[in-house]
Design a protein around this motif. Structure first.
Motif, PDB file in Angstrom:
ATOM      1  N   LEU A 227     -33.143  41.687  -6.076  1.00  0.00           N
ATOM      2  CA  LEU A 227     -32.970  43.113  -5.532  1.00  0.00           C
ATOM      3  C   LEU A 227     -34.291  43.773  -4.964  1.00  0.00           C
ATOM      4  N   ALA A 228     -35.109  43.595  -5.559  1.00  0.00           N
ATOM      5  CA  ALA A 228     -36.405  43.965  -5.576  1.00  0.00           C
ATOM      6  C   ALA A 228     -37.227  43.483  -4.662  1.00  0.00           C
ATOM      7  N   MET A 229     -36.796  42.281  -4.201  1.00  0.00           N
ATOM      8  CA  MET A 229     -37.795  41.662  -3.236  1.00  0.00           C
ATOM      9  C   MET A 229     -38.079  42.370  -1.945  1.00  0.00           C
ATOM     10  N   LEU A 230     -36.915  43.105  -1.473  1.00  0.00           N
ATOM     11  CA  LEU A 230     -37.088  43.948  -0.299  1.00  0.00           C
ATOM     12  C   LEU A 230     -38.130  45.059  -0.481  1.00  0.00           C
ATOM     13  N   SER A 231     -38.374  45.661  -1.668  1.00  0.00           N
ATOM     14  CA  SER A 231     -39.058  46.740  -1.906  1.00  0.00           C
ATOM     15  C   SER A 231     -40.324  46.320  -2.139  1.00  0.00           C
ATOM     16  N   GLN A 232     -40.943  45.217  -2.224  1.00  0.00           N
ATOM     17  CA  GLN A 232     -42.104  44.468  -2.574  1.00  0.00           C
ATOM     18  C   GLN A 232     -42.430  43.279  -1.804  1.00  0.00           C
ATOM     19  N   PRO A 233     -42.424  43.600  -0.223  1.00  0.00           N
ATOM     20  CA  PRO A 233     -42.366  42.617   0.531  1.00  0.00           C
ATOM     21  C   PRO A 233     -43.731  41.560   0.584  1.00  0.00           C
ATOM     22  N   THR A 234     -44.856  42.232   0.018  1.00  0.00           N
ATOM     23  CA  THR A 234     -46.055  41.458  -0.036  1.00  0.00           C
ATOM     24  C   THR A 234     -46.397  40.651  -1.012  1.00  0.00           C
ATOM     25  N   GLN A 235     -45.439  40.938  -1.868  1.00  0.00           N
ATOM     26  CA  GLN A 235     -45.645  39.979  -3.369  1.00  0.00           C
ATOM     27  C   GLN A 235     -45.209  38.541  -2.973  1.00  0.00           C
ATOM     28  N   ASP A 236     -45.835  37.909  -4.100  1.00  0.00           N
ATOM     29  CA  ASP A 236     -45.406  36.367  -3.900  1.00  0.00           C
ATOM     30  C   ASP A 236     -43.717  36.311  -4.025  1.00  0.00           C
ATOM     31  N   ALA A 237     -43.202  35.273  -3.654  1.00  0.00           N
ATOM     32  CA  ALA A 237     -41.754  35.192  -3.646  1.00  0.00           C
ATOM     33  C   ALA A 237     -41.175  34.925  -5.057  1.00  0.00           C
ATOM     34  N   ALA A 238     -41.972  34.726  -6.033  1.00  0.00           N
ATOM     35  CA  ALA A 238     -41.726  34.472  -7.158  1.00  0.00           C
ATOM     36  C   ALA A 238     -41.566  35.738  -7.928  1.00  0.00           C
ATOM     37  N   LEU A 239     -42.015  36.831  -7.257  1.00  0.00           N
ATOM     38  CA  LEU A 239     -42.218  38.059  -7.986  1.00  0.00           C
ATOM     39  C   LEU A 239     -43.026  38.054  -9.242  1.00  0.00           C
ATOM     40  N   ASP A 240     -42.430  38.178 -10.237  1.00  0.00           N
ATOM     41  CA  ASP A 240     -43.324  38.140 -11.761  1.00  0.00           C
ATOM     42  C   ASP A 240     -43.472  36.841 -12.223  1.00  0.00           C
ATOM     43  N   VAL A 241     -42.894  35.858 -11.448  1.00  0.00           N
ATOM     44  CA  VAL A 241     -43.037  34.656 -12.040  1.00  0.00           C
ATOM     45  C   VAL A 241     -44.449  34.049 -11.694  1.00  0.00           C
ATOM     46  N   PRO A 242     -44.977  33.196 -12.434  1.00  0.00           N
ATOM     47  CA  PRO A 242     -46.391  32.606 -12.323  1.00  0.00           C
ATOM     48  C   PRO A 242     -46.354  31.605 -11.320  1.00  0.00           C
ATOM     49  N   ARG A 243     -47.330  31.436 -10.722  1.00  0.00           N
ATOM     50  CA  ARG A 243     -47.577  30.354  -9.507  1.00  0.00           C
ATOM     51  C   ARG A 243     -47.448  28.940 -10.297  1.00  0.00           C
ATOM     52  N   THR A 244     -46.854  28.091  -9.742  1.00  0.00           N
ATOM     53  CA  THR A 244     -46.487  26.709 -10.271  1.00  0.00           C
ATOM     54  C   THR A 244     -47.544  25.748  -9.670  1.00  0.00           C
ATOM     55  N   ARG A 245     -48.227  25.088 -10.777  1.00  0.00           N
ATOM     56  CA  ARG A 245     -49.645  24.413 -10.437  1.00  0.00           C
ATOM     57  C   ARG A 245     -49.227  22.855 -10.831  1.00  0.00           C
ATOM     58  N   TYR A 246     -49.937  22.044 -10.383  1.00  0.00           N
ATOM     59  CA  TYR A 246     -49.908  20.424 -10.640  1.00  0.00           C
ATOM     60  C   TYR A 246     -50.960  19.869 -11.392  1.00  0.00           C
ATOM     61  N   VAL A 247     -50.966  18.937 -12.214  1.00  0.00           N
ATOM     62  CA  VAL A 247     -51.695  18.085 -12.547  1.00  0.00           C
ATOM     63  C   VAL A 247     -51.526  16.691 -12.541  1.00  0.00           C
ATOM     64  N   ALA A 248     -52.243  15.785 -12.240  1.00  0.00           N
ATOM     65  CA  ALA A 248     -51.858  14.146 -12.217  1.00  0.00           C
ATOM     66  C   ALA A 248     -52.276  13.706 -13.388  1.00  0.00           C
ATOM     67  N   VAL A 249     -51.350  12.911 -14.017  1.00  0.00           N
ATOM     68  CA  VAL A 249     -51.474  12.171 -15.170  1.00  0.00           C
ATOM     69  C   VAL A 249     -50.979  10.777 -14.936  1.00  0.00           C
ATOM     70  N   GLY A 250     -51.976   9.717 -14.599  1.00  0.00           N
ATOM     71  CA  GLY A 250     -51.840   8.509 -14.553  1.00  0.00           C
ATOM     72  C   GLY A 250     -50.795   8.231 -12.959  1.00  0.00           C
ATOM     73  N   GLY A 251     -50.891   9.287 -12.107  1.00  0.00           N
ATOM     74  CA  GLY A 251     -50.287   9.183 -10.967  1.00  0.00           C
ATOM     75  C   GLY A 251     -48.940   9.859 -11.014  1.00  0.00           C
ATOM     76  N   ILE A 252     -48.836  10.435 -12.168  1.00  0.00           N
ATOM     77  CA  ILE A 252     -47.602  11.495 -12.116  1.00  0.00           C
ATOM     78  C   ILE A 252     -47.983  12.990 -12.145  1.00  0.00           C
ATOM     79  N   HIS A 253     -47.304  13.702 -11.345  1.00  0.00           N
ATOM     80  CA  HIS A 253     -47.577  15.039 -11.289  1.00  0.00           C
ATOM     81  C   HIS A 253     -46.772  15.886 -11.971  1.00  0.00           C
ATOM     82  N   ILE A 254     -47.565  16.732 -13.153  1.00  0.00           N
ATOM     83  CA  ILE A 254     -47.015  17.620 -14.072  1.00  0.00           C
ATOM     84  C   ILE A 254     -47.089  18.914 -13.621  1.00  0.00           C
TER      85      ILE A 254
END
Length: 514
Positions: A227-254
């Motif tokens: 519900l808070a997404m409309l009141s914080q339109p400039t925030q990232d979609a995940a709100l307080d959720v950290p950004r998901t990143r990826y690292v490759a391990v032998g061709g597999i992305h974690i």
């Protein structure tokens, strides 16, 4: 070389050199589908039993021979290589199968291509009600492919917004909602996409739709963060959720996340199911993660084959989990960390602790174990037969709140918790994929490593844990040199349910020690 084209995403279609081939018999189509999806030759008796379960062996084999003849007549060509004992697609033919192309696109990161290939669910509208084993196999395969589509669409939404293509994000997020209208996470993706496109009215309508569906179908209210997404339109979609990143391990992305900024790094290694974004949707889990982040910099990840990490064909092992831990720590710039292994994540942590003692400040094991099944000298787990029965029960309930009364009995009657758990299961894996993971857990045995763990270790276990018996935790404590054992009241296996303070205190103590 003659060319076969098989389309299984939707009602099945078969072509030979561009010519569509009609198979009047559904069991002929089913046989071709099964052989095309197999990784190698299929035993005749397996195919016969799969498609004619009610017939005796002689009658089933006779029906199989007639079906092979009708396939040859329909194609006007020998497309199945048959020996006296096995069947396979003829090796002289080139076969193009849309499910394989879809999975290859997912594996290579060609997500737009993957989303385009997935026209409909696997074998949509194709039924063989008198063949329950075939129908079960189709169900598992369908859920695997749907899970990969959901993963691809979620990553596409993030990518389209990041690269200022919000209209594309809206298209993919709309598909997400259509796939699972009761997923609050899918609604969030669409709300965020509308806001990124500057269409606040559409975002408001989507929130109203989310509120109505959750109320009418599940009797629950959306999370306040939605519900808070409309009141914080400039925030990232995940709100307080950290950004998901990826690292490759032998061709597999974690997939991994970093949350908090304390002086000590804390790496959380999940149990058999995880999804680094969906875990934040449960208020209790989010509160626990937030509390841990106040103790140090929290690093989360999905093991290979799970959640937002790449799916893999091989069964996950403790060695693979140790590799994933190392890769994520390196990607996060973590020189040394406190490792927290939950449940089935524990054995991988133990392997890492033995291989890389210089990278640890401490080890915490919650509700964990050293061996996945019972042995004469290890009576603290289910027998293989009992384990396989439990696995069958779990997989049979997939798509719903499967086995929540085992993992979190205190929440078994909580509709919101059940809905979240069902959605997490569907997003994190599929019945077919998780079956291999559970088999790997059943066969896990790290008892020979315990004496070599040198990091300060604390082991916590709930007294009435229904998923992993407390004796398994005590066993760890007696075998790991200098380990401290703490018994926690309650029956819940999940660390964020019930009394959480003991685990937080244990982590805090090792943070201070490190």
């Amino acid at each position: 070389m003659e060319r076969l084209e098989f389309r299984f995403l939707g009602f099945p279609e078969f072509r030979l050199n561009g010519r569509r081939v009609e198979l009047a018999l559904r069991k002929a189509a089913a046989l071709l589908i099964y052989l095309a999806e197999a990784s190698g030759p299929v035993a005749r008796e397996v195919a016969a039993t799969l498609l004619w379960p009610e017939a005796d062996e002689q009658a089933a084999r006779a029906r199989l021979r007639r079906t092979l003849y009708k396939i040859r007549i329909a194609f006007g060509n020998e497309i199945i290589a048959a020996t006296g004992v096995s069947l396979s697609l003829h090796p002289a033919l080139s076969a193009e199968i849309d499910t394989r192309i879809f999975e290859q696109a997912c594996n290579s990161g060609a997500l737009d291509k993957a989303a385009e290939i997935y026209k409909d669910d696997y074998l949509a509208g194709f039924l063989l009600p008198d063949c329950p084993q075939f129908e079960e196999w189709v169900f598992f395969r369908r859920e695997t492919l749907r899970g990969r589509l959901v993963q691809a669409l979620e990553r596409l939404v993030d990518a389209k917004i990041a690269y200022s293509q919000p209209r594309g994000a809206v298209v993919h997020a709309t598909r997400l909602v259509a796939l699972d209208p009761l997923s609050e996470s899918a609604h969030r993706h669409l709300i965020r996409a509308h806001l990124a496109a500057g269409d606040r009215a559409a975002a408001e309508r989507q929130i109203d739709t989310c509120i109505r569906l959750l109320r009418d179908e599940l009797g629950v209210a959306p999370d306040p963060a939605t519900l808070a997404m409309l009141s914080q339109p400039t925030q990232d979609a995940a709100l307080d959720v950290p950004r998901t990143r990826y690292v490759a391990v032998g061709g597999i992305h974690i997939a991994y996340q970093i949350f908090g900024s304390g002086p000590t790094d804390i790496v959380l290694v999940p149990g058999f199911i995880s999804h680094v974004e969906r875990i934040w949707e449960d208020p209790g889990c989010r509160a626990w993660l937030t509390a841990v982040s106040r103790l140090g910099r929290l690093i989360l990840f999905d093991r290979r084959g799970m959640g937002l990490s790449d799916r893999v064909g091989a069964r996950p092992t403790v060695e693979a989990t140790a590799q994933d831990i190392l890769a994520v720590m390196n990607a996060a710039g973590s020189r040394r960390a406190l490792l927290v292994g939950a449940s089935e994540g524990g054995p991988g942590c133990i392997r890492f602790a033995v291989q890389h003692p210089d990278r640890l400040t401490g080890l915490v094991l919650w509700g964990s174990l050293a061996k996945g099944s019972r042995a004469p000298d290890y009576p603290h787990a289910l027998t293989i037969a009992q384990y396989d029965l439990w696995k069958q029960r779990l997989l049979a309930g997939w798509g719903g709140a499967a086995e929540i009364d085992t993992f979190a009995p205190s929440l078994a009657g909580d509709r919101q918790a059940r809905t979240w758990w069902a959605g997490l299961l569907r997003a994190a894996s599929s019945p077919g994929a998780v079956a291999g993971l559970l088999d790997a857990l059943r066969d896990t045995d790290v008892r020979h490593l315990l004496a070599n763990v040198s990091a300060p270790t604390m082991i916590l276990h709930r007294s009435g844990d229904r998923a992993v018996r407390i004796e398994a935790g005590r066993f760890l404590a007696t075998k790991i040199p200098g380990a401290r054992f703490m018994e926690v009241d309650g029956d819940d296996h999940w660390f964020w349910v019930g009394d959480q303070q003991a685990l937080l205190d244990g982590i805090g103590a090792l943070v201070r020690h490190g």
